[in-house]
Design a protein around this motif. Structure first.
Motif, PDB file in Angstrom:
ATOM      1  N   VAL A 296      -2.773  18.123  -7.903  1.00  0.00           N
ATOM      2  CA  VAL A 296      -1.660  17.307  -8.387  1.00  0.00           C
ATOM      3  C   VAL A 296      -0.479  18.239  -8.603  1.00  0.00           C
ATOM      4  CG1 VAL A 296      -0.832  15.755 -10.193  1.00  0.00           C
ATOM      5  CG2 VAL A 296      -3.235  15.696  -9.495  1.00  0.00           C
ATOM      6  N   CYS A 297       0.567  18.058  -7.813  1.00  0.00           N
ATOM      7  CA  CYS A 297       1.719  18.950  -7.863  1.00  0.00           C
ATOM      8  C   CYS A 297       2.766  18.364  -8.798  1.00  0.00           C
ATOM      9  CB  CYS A 297       2.292  19.131  -6.462  1.00  0.00           C
ATOM     10  SG  CYS A 297       3.236  20.641  -6.265  1.00  0.00           S
ATOM     11  N   LEU A 298       2.968  19.010  -9.926  1.00  0.00           N
ATOM     12  CA  LEU A 298       3.839  18.484 -10.969  1.00  0.00           C
ATOM     13  C   LEU A 298       4.365  19.639 -11.799  1.00  0.00           C
ATOM     14  CD1 LEU A 298       4.497  15.464 -11.773  1.00  0.00           C
ATOM     15  CD2 LEU A 298       2.868  15.781 -13.626  1.00  0.00           C
ATOM     16  N   SER A 299       5.646  19.629 -12.099  1.00  0.00           N
ATOM     17  CA  SER A 299       6.228  20.697 -12.914  1.00  0.00           C
ATOM     18  C   SER A 299       5.564  20.762 -14.279  1.00  0.00           C
ATOM     19  CB  SER A 299       7.737  20.465 -13.085  1.00  0.00           C
ATOM     20  OG  SER A 299       8.393  20.516 -11.848  1.00  0.00           O
ATOM     21  N   LEU A 300       5.226  19.606 -14.825  1.00  0.00           N
ATOM     22  CA  LEU A 300       4.627  19.552 -16.153  1.00  0.00           C
ATOM     23  C   LEU A 300       3.286  20.260 -16.198  1.00  0.00           C
ATOM     24  CD1 LEU A 300       5.073  18.387 -19.001  1.00  0.00           C
ATOM     25  CD2 LEU A 300       3.859  16.337 -18.265  1.00  0.00           C
ATOM     26  N   LEU A 301       2.605  20.343 -15.052  1.00  0.00           N
ATOM     27  CA  LEU A 301       1.318  21.037 -14.966  1.00  0.00           C
ATOM     28  C   LEU A 301       1.474  22.479 -14.510  1.00  0.00           C
ATOM     29  CD1 LEU A 301      -0.781  18.205 -13.272  1.00  0.00           C
ATOM     30  CD2 LEU A 301      -0.664  18.778 -15.712  1.00  0.00           C
ATOM     31  N   ASN A 302       2.722  22.923 -14.358  1.00  0.00           N
ATOM     32  CA  ASN A 302       3.019  24.279 -13.867  1.00  0.00           C
ATOM     33  C   ASN A 302       2.469  24.500 -12.465  1.00  0.00           C
ATOM     34  OD1 ASN A 302       4.275  24.763 -16.297  1.00  0.00           O
ATOM     35  ND2 ASN A 302       2.635  26.019 -17.139  1.00  0.00           N
ATOM     36  N   THR A 303       2.312  23.430 -11.703  1.00  0.00           N
ATOM     37  CA  THR A 303       1.898  23.563 -10.307  1.00  0.00           C
ATOM     38  C   THR A 303       3.081  23.438  -9.364  1.00  0.00           C
ATOM     39  OG1 THR A 303       1.329  21.216 -10.324  1.00  0.00           O
ATOM     40  CG2 THR A 303      -0.463  22.792 -10.670  1.00  0.00           C
ATOM     41  N   PHE A 304       4.270  23.347  -9.916  1.00  0.00           N
ATOM     42  CA  PHE A 304       5.502  23.380  -9.134  1.00  0.00           C
ATOM     43  C   PHE A 304       6.588  23.972 -10.021  1.00  0.00           C
ATOM     44  CE2 PHE A 304       9.441  21.791  -7.293  1.00  0.00           C
ATOM     45  CZ  PHE A 304       9.235  22.066  -5.957  1.00  0.00           C
ATOM     46  N   GLY A 305       7.548  24.663  -9.390  1.00  0.00           N
ATOM     47  CA  GLY A 305       8.606  25.300 -10.155  1.00  0.00           C
ATOM     48  C   GLY A 305       9.459  24.302 -10.913  1.00  0.00           C
ATOM     49  N   GLY A 306       9.987  24.744 -12.015  1.00  0.00           N
ATOM     50  CA  GLY A 306      10.874  23.917 -12.821  1.00  0.00           C
ATOM     51  C   GLY A 306      11.486  24.757 -13.917  1.00  0.00           C
ATOM     52  N   HIS A 307      12.234  24.134 -14.797  1.00  0.00           N
ATOM     53  CA  HIS A 307      12.830  24.871 -15.894  1.00  0.00           C
ATOM     54  C   HIS A 307      13.029  23.927 -17.080  1.00  0.00           C
ATOM     55  CE1 HIS A 307      16.170  23.138 -13.539  1.00  0.00           C
ATOM     56  NE2 HIS A 307      16.766  22.961 -14.713  1.00  0.00           N
ATOM     57  N   GLY A 308      13.085  24.515 -18.246  1.00  0.00           N
ATOM     58  CA  GLY A 308      13.372  23.751 -19.454  1.00  0.00           C
ATOM     59  C   GLY A 308      12.338  22.683 -19.728  1.00  0.00           C
ATOM     60  N   ALA A 309      12.817  21.463 -19.977  1.00  0.00           N
ATOM     61  CA  ALA A 309      11.951  20.351 -20.350  1.00  0.00           C
ATOM     62  C   ALA A 309      11.040  19.907 -19.213  1.00  0.00           C
ATOM     63  CB  ALA A 309      12.799  19.174 -20.830  1.00  0.00           C
ATOM     64  N   GLU A 310      11.294  20.388 -17.994  1.00  0.00           N
ATOM     65  CA  GLU A 310      10.443  19.999 -16.873  1.00  0.00           C
ATOM     66  C   GLU A 310       9.072  20.653 -16.945  1.00  0.00           C
ATOM     67  OE1 GLU A 310      12.616  21.166 -13.471  1.00  0.00           O
ATOM     68  OE2 GLU A 310      14.084  19.539 -13.605  1.00  0.00           O
TER      69      GLU A 310
ATOM     70  N   VAL B 276      -5.787  19.229 -13.666  1.00  0.00           N
ATOM     71  CA  VAL B 276      -5.875  17.837 -13.233  1.00  0.00           C
ATOM     72  C   VAL B 276      -6.275  17.797 -11.765  1.00  0.00           C
ATOM     73  CG1 VAL B 276      -4.691  15.622 -13.021  1.00  0.00           C
ATOM     74  CG2 VAL B 276      -4.069  17.176 -14.874  1.00  0.00           C
ATOM     75  N   CYS B 277      -7.244  16.946 -11.438  1.00  0.00           N
ATOM     76  CA  CYS B 277      -7.691  16.773 -10.051  1.00  0.00           C
ATOM     77  C   CYS B 277      -7.695  15.286  -9.716  1.00  0.00           C
ATOM     78  CB  CYS B 277      -9.091  17.356  -9.860  1.00  0.00           C
ATOM     79  SG  CYS B 277      -9.729  17.188  -8.169  1.00  0.00           S
TER      80      CYS B 277
ATOM     81  N   THR C  36       1.931  16.762 -24.230  1.00  0.00           N
ATOM     82  CA  THR C  36       0.626  16.195 -24.536  1.00  0.00           C
ATOM     83  C   THR C  36      -0.036  15.674 -23.273  1.00  0.00           C
ATOM     84  OG1 THR C  36       1.509  13.975 -24.929  1.00  0.00           O
ATOM     85  CG2 THR C  36       1.422  15.477 -26.831  1.00  0.00           C
ATOM     86  N   VAL C  37      -1.330  15.360 -23.383  1.00  0.00           N
ATOM     87  CA  VAL C  37      -2.040  14.741 -22.271  1.00  0.00           C
ATOM     88  C   VAL C  37      -1.440  13.381 -21.954  1.00  0.00           C
ATOM     89  CG1 VAL C  37      -4.266  13.822 -21.506  1.00  0.00           C
ATOM     90  CG2 VAL C  37      -4.171  15.979 -22.761  1.00  0.00           C
ATOM     91  N   LEU C  38      -1.025  12.648 -22.986  1.00  0.00           N
ATOM     92  CA  LEU C  38      -0.393  11.353 -22.766  1.00  0.00           C
ATOM     93  C   LEU C  38       0.831  11.494 -21.877  1.00  0.00           C
ATOM     94  CD1 LEU C  38      -0.143   8.312 -23.418  1.00  0.00           C
ATOM     95  CD2 LEU C  38       1.267   8.967 -25.395  1.00  0.00           C
ATOM     96  N   GLN C  39       1.643  12.519 -22.123  1.00  0.00           N
ATOM     97  CA  GLN C  39       2.829  12.735 -21.305  1.00  0.00           C
ATOM     98  C   GLN C  39       2.444  13.001 -19.850  1.00  0.00           C
ATOM     99  OE1 GLN C  39       5.131  16.137 -22.424  1.00  0.00           O
ATOM    100  NE2 GLN C  39       6.842  15.632 -21.088  1.00  0.00           N
ATOM    101  N   VAL C  40       1.333  13.701 -19.619  1.00  0.00           N
ATOM    102  CA  VAL C  40       0.893  14.005 -18.261  1.00  0.00           C
ATOM    103  C   VAL C  40       0.535  12.727 -17.509  1.00  0.00           C
ATOM    104  CG1 VAL C  40      -0.919  15.110 -16.892  1.00  0.00           C
ATOM    105  CG2 VAL C  40       0.126  16.336 -18.803  1.00  0.00           C
ATOM    106  N   VAL C  41      -0.301  11.875 -18.117  1.00  0.00           N
ATOM    107  CA  VAL C  41      -0.761  10.689 -17.399  1.00  0.00           C
ATOM    108  C   VAL C  41       0.377   9.686 -17.202  1.00  0.00           C
ATOM    109  CG1 VAL C  41      -3.155  10.974 -18.089  1.00  0.00           C
ATOM    110  CG2 VAL C  41      -1.617   9.642 -19.543  1.00  0.00           C
ATOM    111  N   VAL C  42       1.281   9.565 -18.186  1.00  0.00           N
ATOM    112  CA  VAL C  42       2.417   8.656 -18.031  1.00  0.00           C
ATOM    113  C   VAL C  42       3.362   9.176 -16.945  1.00  0.00           C
ATOM    114  CG1 VAL C  42       4.457   7.724 -19.178  1.00  0.00           C
ATOM    115  CG2 VAL C  42       2.280   7.730 -20.362  1.00  0.00           C
TER     116      VAL C  42
END
Length: 862
Positions: free
Chosen positions: A695-709, A676-677, A717-723
């Motif tokens: 775009v820094c987001l755990s869901l994109l694996n561009t920031f650390g997280g765990h589990g459901a993050e 994502v850009c 899904t892509v829908l989850q990313v944009v929402v």
């Protein structure tokens, strides 16, 4: 410690856990020039910068028969003392004409065993541990004569035995001598070459490994705070004759007070009386006073350290007197850059008094009142209090640049200069640090030899501070494998053990004074950008407590509706417009020529039939479930590409703005998340959205997280990313999206920064609107035009409401909001933007904009 508990290090080195309510702060001895502070009595008020610090120490002996603390001297200057180990991590050191930073210290320790035998343990920091002391012992004093240490039997077996021989039972003894065996140094500047990193590293720098006897200490490294003095630190007098022993009456009067500091009885060991080694003194208390320059231009001298607290300005608009700034003002010929010097800042109003250079603005007054949001740092002269600098040598035809060829000998000039102009080993007249700003062109520098002088910016070069992680990345694998710093130590939150003298301390702030002022660390590479900020996604709990969750729900409120198939009028319905707007929320068209990932053909080849089936499934989900304020395009000739635009929700600083994102589904999708850009136009509208587009987001694996993050191939899904981006990134209080800032919700520091951040975010949102009207993304030209054709009047009404007294980010869809005034600086900056908005909206014949051609701008008192 979790809860109201703190760990306290006592006078004799032991540690105790106590209730925080039962202790009070007696001194803060870690301040240094360049550190930003706030008043302890007004933590949410204006900030100051430390320009000078002085520390006095009281010293005691603990080696009596009953280990009673005997006060030896008080009000001792640290200059009269030497530590057990002369060098610490981050120290600046000089070797001839070279300035370097210490990044590893290796210690040799002589251990006296209880049977009288003595052995020498090399690189002891990784092999020995203190016995009977806290496991988190401060790393600056890990070993000292008289300390009990222990280790594995194999450690003593491999040691060099100075007296006696090894026995299998050997495992514990007393330190009799500590010696710095070697120091690893990263060279950062030279008296001949200056501080330009590429030039210095391309030259013939000295070896990294140096004998401590060849190095001269210049000053402690500010980013590590390794050299501040604390209770329990061990030291020796440099000159025994300077010891100021107190009268006998004073010793008795102070003994009870020292015992309250935690001095305990230590069992006497008979072998100690035969050791014959000098035992160090121990620091019993410290008294620190500071000179502070406040943002309003006032100075405070010799302020007690307990009256101040360290802080970090979390936005780029925290300016200080003396700093160079630039401003861009509109003119008939376009934008004109002006350069000036900050005289004072009114924190409450976010206004700055600036003296402009007449050469850059001939018709400007010498001093004007400006908005902080209209100013930026002048990075051509990016210097700050406490910065380490080196003196530039005068231009001389006989002295060239490193690597220049001189005559027919083809000898590098650096080598020739060394031969003709040898530098004394202890000459520190060419390296110093900034103590004050004199005027627009000069600073006051205190040199290493103690002299002070007024110099111009052109006479000095600032030494860029770096973290140990950056040192190691540039140096490579120079650390030892048997206990030196490993790659794990790059993380500034790494934990240290009791014996890890060369490890990085926990919770270390690696930001230099300049970074602390700018409020964020400049990412050095894409990897840093991906890991340095925000941690939010739609599956993760909203940070910041109930207040933050409530504000986030406001941002999400406008995106809960679905309806891609019925979305031809979706945006008009969502924004309350009656006029029809026929732009499908989801459609499949030909790929645009300006897509960020268009040339990424290696990724664009797709992943086979299984991949195509999953992509078609994603399309179906998007077509039927997109929220009303998100519009997307897929491309039949490039199934891996997507483009999304989001409408900023009301009740946030992003309301009525448009935010575009380009997406790419890699061949490994859904095993890997989408790329994502963000189309940023070089603006930072959110801590999670970088000017580079990251775009820094755990869901994109561009920031650390765990589990459901994190991204889940089965569920995400892509829908989850944009929402997630719209609901949790473009939210009501973006300030708290910064990593670690969620803990500041409800604190004075949080309240001090949240409003200025939102005000600046709204100004950047308006600038983004202007950029989009000039350069709309391909395929969305009509969408952008129609959106602002209908919503332009609402944008201007919001501006008018803010100029009239509404708080940024509180307006609802009807233009009503909290009637608490914005800052005067925000209104000044907004008044400069509104005419450009009116012009842009009028050019597209936006509805209802003619009435705003003379929008009322309140007068701000100057």
């Amino acid at each position: 410690m979790p809860g109201p508990k703190v760990v306290v290090q006592c006078l004799d080195g032991t540690e105790v856990t106590v209730n925080a309510r039962n202790v009070r702060v007696a001194d803060r001895s870690y301040f240094c020039p360049g550190m930003v502070v706030a008043s302890a009595s007004d933590r949410g008020g204006q900030l100051g910068v430390v320009t000078g610090a002085a520390v006095e120490l009281d010293l005691v002996r603990l080696d009596g028969e009953d280990a009673a603390a005997a006060l030896v001297a008080r009000s001792v200057s640290p200059a009269e003392l030497r530590r057990v180990s002369e060098f610490c991590l981050g120290d600046y050191v000089v070797l001839g004409p070279w300035l370097g930073r210490v990044f590893e210290v290796s210690l040799d320790v002589d251990v006296l065993l209880d049977d009288g035998t003595v052995c020498r343990v090399t690189t002891a920091d990784a092999k020995l541990c203190p016995v009977g002391e806290g496991s988190s012992k401060r790393y600056t004093n890990v070993f000292y004569p008289g300390q009990r240490v222990g280790g594995r039997s194999s450690v003593f077996k491999a040691a060099r035995w100075l007296k006696g021989y090894w026995k299998p039972s050997d495992g514990e003894g007393t330190v009799s001598k500590v010696e710095t065996a070697s120091v690893l140094v990263y060279w950062v500047a030279s008296s001949q070459l200056g501080a330009e990193r590429s030039v210095v590293q391309a030259s013939s720098t000295p070896a990294h490994q140096q004998s401590p006897r060849d190095l001269t200490f210049f000053r402690a490294g500010d980013d590590v705070l390794a050299r501040f003095w604390g209770v329990g630190d061990r030291c020796f007098f440099r000159a025994p004759c300077r010891r100021r022993v107190l009268p006998a009456g004073d010793v008795g009067a102070n003994r009870n007070r020292l015992r309250r500091l935690g001095a305990k009885r230590t069992p006497r060991r008979e072998s100690w009386s035969h050791a014959g080694f000098e035992r160090p003194l121990s620091v019993a208390s410290t008294r620190t006073t500071l000179d502070v320059l406040w943002q309003d231009g006032t100075r405070q001298c010799q302020a007690p350290s307990v009256s101040l607290v360290p802080t970090m300005p979390q936005n780029t608009h925290h300016l200080f007197p003396g700093q160079r700034v630039v401003s861009r003002t509109s003119s008939d010929d376009g934008d004109v850059a002006r350069s000036g010097v900050v005289r004072s800042l009114n924190f409450t109003d976010q206004t700055v008094r600036v003296s402009w250079q007449k050469a850059a603005a001939e018709h400007a007054d010498d001093e004007t009142l400006s908005s902080t949001y209209d100013l930026g740092r002048d990075f051509d002269s990016n210097v700050f209090y406490g910065d380490v600098v080196v003196r530039r040598r005068p231009t001389d035809s006989s002295i060239g640049v490193a690597g220049d060829i001189c005559g027919s000998t083809e000898e590098p000039v650096l080598t020739r200069c060394r031969k003709k102009e040898p530098t004394r080993a202890h000459d520190l007249s060419w390296v110093g640090h900034i103590v004050d700003f004199c005027d627009a062109h000069h600073v006051q520098v205190k040199w290493g030899d103690g002299n002070m002088s007024k110099v111009s910016f052109h006479e000095i070069t600032v030494v860029k501070e770096q973290s140990f992680g950056e040192f190691l990345q540039e140096i490579g694998e120079w650390v030892s494998e048997d206990g030196g710093m490993s790659n794990d130590a790059i993380d500034h939150e790494a934990q240290v053990t009791a014996a890890a003298v060369v490890s990085i301390p926990p919770h270390t702030n690696f930001n230099s004074p300049r970074d602390r002022v700018n409020g964020w660390t400049v990412p050095g590479a894409s990897t840093s950008e991906l890991t340095a900020r925000g941690n939010n996604n739609v599956s993760a709990p909203v940070s910041g407590g109930d207040g933050d969750a409530k504000e986030t729900s406001t941002a999400v409120a406008g995106i809960n509706g679905g309806g891609g198939g019925e979305g031809k009028q979706a945006e008009a319905d969502a924004t309350g417009d009656d006029k029809s707007f026929s732009f499908p929320q989801f459609d499949i068209v030909q790929s645009p020529s300006d897509h960020h990932y268009l040339d990424n053909m290696e990724q664009g080849t797709g992943g086979g039939k299984k991949w195509m089936k999953r992509v078609q499934k994603e399309w179906n989900i998007l077509e039927n479930n997109l929220p009303d304020t998100i519009f997307m395009r897929a491309y039949e000739d490039r199934m891996d590409l997507l483009r999304a635009v989001m409408v900023g929700a009301s009740g946030t600083p992003y309301h009525d703005g448009l935010f575009f994102f380009d997406l790419q589904l890699p061949p490994s999708y859904p095993a890997a998340p989408p790329l994502v850009c963000y189309r940023s136009f070089g603006l930072r509208v959110n801590p999670n959205l970088y000017p580079s587009g990251t775009v820094c987001l755990s869901l994109l694996n561009t920031f650390g997280g765990h589990g459901a993050e994190l991204w889940s191939p089965e569920a995400s899904t892509v829908l989850q990313v944009v929402v997630s981006i719209q609901g949790l990134v473009l939210n009501a209080q973006p300030y708290y999206n910064e990593a670690g800032y969620a803990d500041l919700v409800g604190t004075p520091q949080g309240r001090r920064n949240e409003l200025p951040y939102s005000e600046n975010t709204y100004l950047l949102t308006l600038q983004t609107m202007l950029h989009l009207l000039r350069r709309p993304p391909a395929g969305f030209e009509e969408f952008v035009r129609d959106h602002f054709h209908r919503r332009g009047q609402h944008v201007l009404r919001a501006c008018e409401a803010y100029l009239d007294g509404c708080l940024v980010g509180t307006l609802d869809g009807e233009g009503s909001g909290a009637r608490r005034p914005c800052s005067a600086g925000f209104r000044l900056a907004l008044a400069n933007v509104v005419p450009r908005l009116v012009e842009a909206f009028t050019a597209i014949d936006a509805d209802g904009c003619k009435e705003f051609d003379r929008i009322r701008v309140p007068t701000v008192c100057t």
